[in-house]
Design a protein around this motif. Sequence first.
Motif, PDB file in Angstrom:
ATOM      1  N   LYS A 279       0.830  -1.205   0.000  1.00 17.90           N
ATOM      2  CA  LYS A 279       0.000   0.000   0.000  1.00 17.90           C
ATOM      3  C   LYS A 279       0.869   1.261   0.000  1.00 17.90           C
ATOM      4  O   LYS A 279       0.562   2.235  -0.702  1.00 17.90           O
ATOM      5  CB  LYS A 279      -0.942  -0.004   1.208  1.00 17.90           C
ATOM      6  N   LEU A 280       1.973   1.249   0.769  1.00 14.59           N
ATOM      7  CA  LEU A 280       2.847   2.416   0.795  1.00 14.59           C
ATOM      8  C   LEU A 280       3.578   2.574  -0.527  1.00 14.59           C
ATOM      9  O   LEU A 280       3.694   3.679  -1.065  1.00 14.59           O
ATOM     10  CB  LEU A 280       3.850   2.303   1.942  1.00 14.59           C
ATOM     11  N   ARG A 281       4.062   1.474  -1.092  1.00 13.93           N
ATOM     12  CA  ARG A 281       4.765   1.559  -2.366  1.00 13.93           C
ATOM     13  C   ARG A 281       3.848   2.101  -3.456  1.00 13.93           C
ATOM     14  O   ARG A 281       4.253   2.926  -4.279  1.00 13.93           O
ATOM     15  CB  ARG A 281       5.306   0.184  -2.761  1.00 13.93           C
ATOM     16  N   CYS A 282       2.593   1.669  -3.452  1.00 13.12           N
ATOM     17  CA  CYS A 282       1.626   2.172  -4.442  1.00 13.12           C
ATOM     18  C   CYS A 282       1.408   3.669  -4.281  1.00 13.12           C
ATOM     19  O   CYS A 282       1.332   4.414  -5.259  1.00 13.12           O
ATOM     20  CB  CYS A 282       0.304   1.425  -4.312  1.00 13.12           C
ATOM     21  N   PHE A 283       1.301   4.120  -3.028  1.00 13.57           N
ATOM     22  CA  PHE A 283       1.087   5.552  -2.786  1.00 13.57           C
ATOM     23  C   PHE A 283       2.293   6.365  -3.238  1.00 13.57           C
ATOM     24  O   PHE A 283       2.146   7.421  -3.879  1.00 13.57           O
ATOM     25  CB  PHE A 283       0.809   5.789  -1.308  1.00 13.57           C
ATOM     26  N   LEU A 284       3.503   5.906  -2.924  1.00 13.82           N
ATOM     27  CA  LEU A 284       4.707   6.635  -3.320  1.00 13.82           C
ATOM     28  C   LEU A 284       4.836   6.704  -4.836  1.00 13.82           C
ATOM     29  O   LEU A 284       5.216   7.741  -5.391  1.00 13.82           O
ATOM     30  CB  LEU A 284       5.945   5.973  -2.708  1.00 13.82           C
ATOM     31  N   ASP A 285       4.523   5.609  -5.518  1.00 18.05           N
ATOM     32  CA  ASP A 285       4.568   5.615  -6.982  1.00 18.05           C
ATOM     33  C   ASP A 285       3.505   6.555  -7.549  1.00 18.05           C
ATOM     34  O   ASP A 285       3.737   7.254  -8.540  1.00 18.05           O
ATOM     35  CB  ASP A 285       4.353   4.198  -7.519  1.00 18.05           C
ATOM     36  N   PHE A 286       2.325   6.576  -6.918  1.00 19.99           N
ATOM     37  CA  PHE A 286       1.219   7.381  -7.420  1.00 19.99           C
ATOM     38  C   PHE A 286       1.489   8.877  -7.260  1.00 19.99           C
ATOM     39  O   PHE A 286       1.219   9.674  -8.167  1.00 19.99           O
ATOM     40  CB  PHE A 286      -0.067   7.004  -6.676  1.00 19.99           C
ATOM     41  N   ILE A 287       2.045   9.269  -6.113  1.00 17.64           N
ATOM     42  CA  ILE A 287       2.241  10.695  -5.832  1.00 17.64           C
ATOM     43  C   ILE A 287       3.463  11.258  -6.545  1.00 17.64           C
ATOM     44  O   ILE A 287       3.566  12.464  -6.750  1.00 17.64           O
ATOM     45  CB  ILE A 287       2.340  10.929  -4.309  1.00 17.64           C
ATOM     46  N   ASP A 288       4.377  10.386  -6.959  1.00 20.62           N
ATOM     47  CA  ASP A 288       5.574  10.831  -7.670  1.00 20.62           C
ATOM     48  C   ASP A 288       5.175  11.443  -9.011  1.00 20.62           C
ATOM     49  O   ASP A 288       4.652  10.766  -9.887  1.00 20.62           O
ATOM     50  CB  ASP A 288       6.523   9.647  -7.880  1.00 20.62           C
ATOM     51  N   GLY A 289       5.408  12.738  -9.184  1.00 20.00           N
ATOM     52  CA  GLY A 289       5.058  13.432 -10.411  1.00 20.00           C
ATOM     53  C   GLY A 289       3.619  13.892 -10.481  1.00 20.00           C
ATOM     54  O   GLY A 289       3.228  14.525 -11.478  1.00 20.00           O
TER      55      GLY A 289
END
Length: 301
Positions: A279-289
């Motif tokens: 869940k954290l990895r998905c959020f970090l990928d999503f918010i990047d850019g």
Amino acid sequence: MDRLDAMRTFVSVVNEGGFSRAAERLDKSPQLVSKYVAALEKQLGTRLLRRTTRRISLTEAGQAYFQRVQQVLFDIDDMESQLGDYQQQAQGLLRISAPVSFAISHMGTLICDFQRAYPAIEIDLQLNDRKVDIVEEGFDVALRIGQLKSSSLIAKRLAPVRILLCAAPDYLDRCGRPAQPEELAEHRYLRYSYIEDEGDLSQYWRRKGPGAPAASVVSNNGDLLVQAAINGGGIALQPSFIAGPAIAAGQLEVVLPQCEPEPLGLYAVYAHRQLQTAKLRCFLDFIDGYFGSPPYWDAFE
């Protein structure tokens, strides 16, 4: 002796500050914890810890080994976590801490977009301008704005944050438009109380002589200060993600643009162990850019 178990035991002893507390954390006996560390030292051929009846401390070799072994263990855990996460859907509760003004203005749409992409992830978004203790307070990630100091946490830079001097055009018509930083001393200052570094501009607000206060308004909320500036209360030093819409609408005017401070950064900050969650990895990928480059809140220029 399992080499990885010994390495994890050593790291736990250092982090917990002793064998007994490490034994409690690892659910092992203190004797076994001591045995693991002694075996590791024997295998490495060097002493890692200085032991006294009251405390333990790292030797020079131990300090170097501790720094390297933390990264090794993190890389192993992260690799295993990623492989495991391929087999399961990102789900569960994601706890996020974020600054008040930034979150109110810019995170509502982001959270909705994120949950459309990952409907099984619940969001607990807590707004606070203080720096929360991520581990102690149980957050998965915190968004922070500033020039971050080195720490044991990981910081992922998301966007630059410009800091602007701004005031209402009618205030500047009445009180004059500063042409040089020294002229700021003749103006009322709308000051954000949590600001850590005002840069070189701060010296000009400290007026000399009686009856010349350094600030007319001090607040811990940037939205209030921008609204005060719009209403002619003085000159505010605020991030563009708050002041940008008012500048674009002509309600505020940038003052001394040639003296704009070095931009800060918007960061996602998280602890090593939390990389184990999908869940954290998905959020970090999503918010990047997500906010654009340059970020969309700087579109007033």
